[in-house]
Write an enzyme that holds these catalytic residues in place. Structure first.
Site, short mmCIF file in Angstrom:
data_model
loop_
_atom_site.label_atom_id
_atom_site.label_comp_id
_atom_site.label_asym_id
_atom_site.label_seq_id
_atom_site.Cartn_x
_atom_site.Cartn_y
_atom_site.Cartn_z
N PRO A 94 -3.14 -15.41 12.93
CA PRO A 94 -1.34 -15.56 12.79
C PRO A 94 -0.14 -14.60 11.89
CG PRO A 94 -2.84 -16.22 11.08
CD PRO A 94 -3.83 -15.89 12.36
N GLY A 100 -3.28 -8.65 9.23
CA GLY A 100 -2.94 -7.52 10.36
C GLY A 100 -2.82 -7.90 11.83
N ASP A 145 -3.96 -0.97 7.49
CA ASP A 145 -4.78 -2.23 8.42
C ASP A 145 -5.30 -1.48 9.38
OD1 ASP A 145 -3.27 -3.88 6.63
OD2 ASP A 145 -1.90 -5.10 8.28
O1 PMV Z 1 0.91 -8.13 4.49
P1 PMV Z 1 -0.60 -6.65 4.84
O2 PMV Z 1 -1.55 -6.74 5.12
O3 PMV Z 1 0.31 -6.13 6.18
O4 PMV Z 1 -1.26 -6.00 4.57
C1 PMV Z 1 -0.21 -4.98 3.06
C2 PMV Z 1 -0.89 -4.30 2.39
C3 PMV Z 1 -0.18 -3.31 1.57
O5 PMV Z 1 -0.86 -2.94 0.31
C4 PMV Z 1 1.46 -4.55 0.41
C5 PMV Z 1 1.15 -2.30 1.93
C6 PMV Z 1 0.47 -1.31 2.66
O6 PMV Z 1 0.94 -1.18 3.10
O7 PMV Z 1 -0.70 -0.83 2.45
#
Ligand code: PMV
Length: 311
Positions: A94, A100, A145
């Site tokens: 989703p 991710g 990610d």
């Molecule tokens: O929401 P997501 O899965 O895109 O995770 C972002 C993770 C953060 O630490 C908030 C941002 C990053 O760039 O690592």
């Protein structure tokens, strides 16, 4: 007709999100049941087919930006014309739930284009192309990610460098989706603003998150699920303090804990999206999933981490 396939999976951040942006470590888990798959073949029309848009590549709407970027960047690198490819992209991950989806769809496209061209990209080359697309999706991002959606093992990630995490005993997690979206750019931007105003306070929180993450890495190796869960809960409290939680997330966390989870927290950038809960066993997984659903989760998934012996 020459064609190529590529896929990548979803991911959940176990601990360390937001702090990872400031140089702290984070740990991500692979979600192998959630997949993005791309197929690419030669064509004169240059059509993009996704769950949200079907039409010429050149007319793709703005929210297709990361996919289009991944396609154009990999085509350019591999010396093929993006307008001479038909791309079909399907994903069960989703959107904007911290799982991710943008990195996995970009990675699937990059891999499919490379396979179509008969080129084996090095992990570093593939990562760079995915990261280019991630920058379009989220602005500056830590790069976590882009690595996590291509790794079958849990990863510890710090300052651009991924390493495999030791897992000493099997663990079962439940993920609950609030059904609401959280913008990574908004969550990261809001945290940065808070840090501009109160640098000492925010830096202290980031240090605490870093300590919790380091301790989780040790606890995972020891197979100490109770300790992992406790740290997850503390991390949720700190993330809520930073302002990146939301009532729907807090409700799922509370429900999971009440139903017997060792710990629960928001996962990913927050503001919406999903909660990750660590549960003692499969039976409890069912109870925790039901409890989250009862307080509004629109979907729940169970995922297991198996022990590994690699470095
Ligand atoms: O929401 P997501 O899965 O895109 O995770 C972002 C993770 C953060 O630490 C908030 C941002 C990053 O760039 O690592």
């Amino acid at each position: 007709v020459q064609s190529g396939l590529g896929s990548a999976h979803g991911k959940a951040i176990l601990i360390g999100e937001h702090a990872v942006v400031y140089g702290a470590p984070a740990i991500a888990l692979p979600l192998l049941d959630l997949q993005a798959t791309a197929s690419v073949r030669d064509s004169r029309r240059g059509y993009l087919t996704t769950d949200l848009y079907t039409g010429p590549l050149n007319d793709a709407p703005k929210d297709m930006g990361p996919i289009v970027t991944a396609l154009r960047a990999s085509a350019e690198k591999l010396d093929v014309r993006a307008e001479r490819l038909d791309v079909i992209l399907r994903s069960t991950i989703p959107f904007e739930r911290g799982l991710g989806s943008s990195a996995a769809t970009a990675a699937a496209v990059v891999r499919a284009v490379a396979n179509h061209a008969g080129v084996r990209l090095s992990p570093a080359e593939a990562h760079e192309l995915v990261q280019t697309a991630e920058t379009v999706a989220h602005g500056t991002s830590s790069g976590l990610d882009a690595h996590a959606v291509q790794s079958l093992a849990p990863l510890r990630f710090q300052q651009g460098k991924p390493t495999t995490v030791q897992v000493g005993a099997g663990l079962t997690f439940v993920i609950g989706d609030t059904g609401t979206v959280g913008s990574t750019a908004a969550a990261v931007g809001g945290t940065r603003m808070l840090r501009d105003i109160q640098p000492a306070v925010v830096d202290r929180v980031m240090e605490d998150l870093a300590d919790l993450t380091d301790d989780v890495a040790v606890a995972l190796g020891d197979g100490d699920a109770v300790r992992v869960g406790r740290n997850m809960h503390e991390a949720h409290t700190l993330l809520a303090y930073l302002g990146v939680s939301a009532p729907a997330l807090d409700a799922l966390v509370a429900a999971a804990l009440e139903a017997g989870a060792y710990g629960a927290k928001l996962t990913g950038s927050g503001l919406g999206g999903c909660v990750l809960a660590l549960v003692p066993d499969q039976e409890l997984a069912g109870k925790v999933a039901a409890a989250m659903t009862a307080v509004g989760a629109t979907r729940v998934w169970t995922t297991s981490l198996t022990p590994n012996t690699t470095d």
